[in-house]
Design an enzyme around this catalytic site. Sequence first.
Site, short mmCIF file in Angstrom:
data_model
loop_
_atom_site.label_atom_id
_atom_site.label_comp_id
_atom_site.label_asym_id
_atom_site.label_seq_id
_atom_site.Cartn_x
_atom_site.Cartn_y
_atom_site.Cartn_z
CG PHE A 137 -2.37 -0.24 0.94
CD1 PHE A 137 -2.77 -1.08 -0.07
CD2 PHE A 137 -3.34 0.37 1.71
CE1 PHE A 137 -4.12 -1.31 -0.33
CE2 PHE A 137 -4.69 0.17 1.46
CZ PHE A 137 -5.08 -0.68 0.45
CD GLN A 251 -5.77 9.71 3.36
OE1 GLN A 251 -6.49 8.73 3.46
NE2 GLN A 251 -4.49 9.71 3.73
CG HIS A 253 -8.45 7.48 -1.82
ND1 HIS A 253 -8.13 7.03 -3.08
CD2 HIS A 253 -8.17 6.45 -0.97
CE1 HIS A 253 -7.68 5.79 -3.00
NE2 HIS A 253 -7.68 5.42 -1.73
CG LEU A 270 -12.01 4.32 -2.20
CD1 LEU A 270 -11.15 5.56 -2.24
CD2 LEU A 270 -11.92 3.66 -0.83
CD GLU A 273 -3.21 3.48 -1.02
OE1 GLU A 273 -2.09 3.23 -0.58
OE2 GLU A 273 -3.94 4.38 -0.60
NE ARG A 304 -4.83 6.06 0.92
CZ ARG A 304 -5.78 5.43 1.61
NH1 ARG A 304 -6.48 6.11 2.50
NH2 ARG A 304 -6.02 4.15 1.43
CG HIS A 368 -10.92 8.15 1.57
ND1 HIS A 368 -12.00 7.31 1.36
CD2 HIS A 368 -9.93 7.36 2.05
CE1 HIS A 368 -11.67 6.08 1.70
NE2 HIS A 368 -10.44 6.07 2.13
NE ARG A 403 -7.23 6.65 6.63
CZ ARG A 403 -7.39 5.69 5.71
NH1 ARG A 403 -6.70 4.57 5.81
NH2 ARG A 403 -8.21 5.88 4.70
#
Length: 598
Positions: A137, A251, A253, A270, A273, A304, A368, A403
Site C-alpha cells: 500500500f 485526506q 484519496h 472510492l 488503493e 496519498r 475520503h 493517514r
Amino acid sequence: MRDRLQTAETVAVRDDPIDHETVSVPVLVVGAGAAGARAAIALADAGVEPLVIGKSDHGDAHTTWAAGGINAALGSLDPEDDWTIHAADTLDEGHYINDPEAVELTAKHMPDRIRELADWGMPFDRTEDGKINQRYFGAQSFRRTCFVGDRTGEAMLDTLVAKAQSMDIPYRDNVMVTRLLTDGERVAGAMGFDMESGEFVLFRSDHVVLAAGGSSALYHRHSSRADENNGDGPALALGAGARLMDIEFVQFHPTGMVGARYGEEWDGRLVTEAVRGEGGRLINAEGERFMERYSPDQMELDARDVVARAIAQEIREGRGTDNGGVYLDISHRDDQYIKDRLPSMVERFGSLGVDITEAPMEVAPTAHYSMGGVDIDSSTGETGVPGLYAVGETVAGVHGANRLGGNSLAETVAIGKLVGEHVAEQVDDTVPAVTASQRALAQREFHALAELADSEGEVTARELLADLGDILWEHAGILRDEASLREGLAELDALRARTADLRIDGDRTSREFEFAVDLSFSLPIAETMLRAALERTESRGAHYRTDYPETDGDWRRNIVMSEGPTGLDLRTRGVAEPSSEVQDAVDTGYELDYHHLE
C-alpha cells in the site's frame, strides 16, 4: 432551526411533555462500525453488557467501504518488517504530528488483532504456504497490508458482527443520536430518535463511547454515502465540552470515480488503493505515466497527499480527460490475477460497461477520511469529559497530517479493544436512574427536534448541505490559501443564516428531517475545519497552503479546539516524541521500493 443548531437549552421548558422511550444501560456505544463493535466485544468479554446503536441496518456501517486492506507487521512476505517500522511509516506519513502513543499502540497490537480476526473466521487471502497474504500500500516500506480481495472492510465488519451476535451483545439499528445528555460537568447518556418510527429516545448511561465516524462527507465530492461521516461524532463531543484536534487535516484519496463518466450517483466513489497496490498505473490524457515527474521512486504508491496533488495538478494544467479526471490502468496485469485480487472493482466497473482487465478507469481525487477529531487519551479513549469516551474515525491521534492507507481499519480494532477494556473497569453494577434535571434536558431537546420537524420555510436541508459541500470543496480543499479560507468562513456565515428559513418536507421518519439533523452537526464542524486551516500557516501532509507551501518546523504542533463562551477557542500543543525503538526505525529510513512491482 438556528436554536437547534446552537443549543437545545435555548428552547424554553414547557408544560406539555413529549412522550419518549427511556433506556438505561451501563455502557452506550454510539456507532456500529468496526470501532464500536470491537469496543463492545471487549466490554462483553469483561462481563459488561453494552448497548450498541447505529444509524443504519445492523452490519451496514461505513466500515464496509474500506476495501483495500488492514495493516499489521506480520512479515508473511517480508520477514524483516516489524511493528516499529510500521510505527515509523505511520509517523512519517503523518508528518510527525501524530500522537506517538496512539501510533505505537496500534502498530504493536495489530499482529494479534489480525490473528484474532482470523480465528473468528475472517477469510483473509492466503499465500501458497497458508500464511495471511499481504500487499503493498502507498508509502509503506514493506508488504504489510492484509486483505480479503478488495472487500476487506466488509469481511471484517461481518466477522465482528458475527462475533458480537455470538456473545448476545444488544444492538439497536436505525437510531440517530442528536445530542449527548450532559449537565456541563459529565456525560450521562444521549438523546435522539428512532428513524423508522419517529419516536424520541432518552438513553441513560454513565459511560458513553462515541464511535460515530468522521467528517469527510461534508465535502461536495466524497467517498462516503450521503448519511455517513457527516461530522456527528466530533460535533456531539464538541457540544458536550470535549476538545477537537487536527481537524484541518482531511485526506483526499487520489482515486475516486468521475461522475461525468459514470453518472453522478458514482461521483467520488472510492476506487480502492488496492488497484495501485497491485500495480495500477496513472496515465494522463496525453498517454504519459505522469507520476514519474512527481515521485520517480515511489510512483503511484507514494503518500496519498502526494498522489492526489499530482492528479489535481495534471487536471489543472490541461492534461486531464474531457470528464475531469485521469486514467488508472491495471490492464497490463494478468486477467485472472485482476479478477482474483480486485473482484469488487471488476464487478462494479463491469456493471458500468468497463472491463478493467482491458480498459482503464477514470479517476480524480475525492474527500475520503478525517485525520482529525476528538482529542483523547489513546489507551483509554477518555475525552477529558467524565463519562465520555471516543474511538475510531471520530478521534484524532493515530494519523497525524495524513493517514497511511490500511491504518483506518487497524486503528478501529487495536484501539477499540483497549478502550472497551478500560471502560469496563469503570463500570459498577448499578443501573443508572434518570433524574428530574436529566428529564428536563431531554424534554428541551425533544421540543427542539419537534419544532425542527415542523419547519415551514423555503429552503431544504438537502440544498444547504449541497451548498456547504461546495463551500468546503472550493475553500478548504486540496489547495488552500488565506483569502479563500476567509471567503469560505464568510460564505459559511451566510449559509448558517439561511437555516432560519428551513423547510422539512415530511415527518421525523423522512430523509429531509435526517438531513436537517445532519446539518446541525455539519455546520459547526465545517467552521472548525476552516478556522484550523486558516490558523496553520504552513503546508503539511493533507493540508496544503499555496501561500505557505513549505513545511515549518515551528508548526510541528497540534491545533486543539474547544467551545468557549463566545465561540471556538483555538490553541496549539506540542507533540510528544516516539519511543527510542521507534525512533531508531525512523532514523534508519526504511522506504518502499516501488520497482519491486515492475
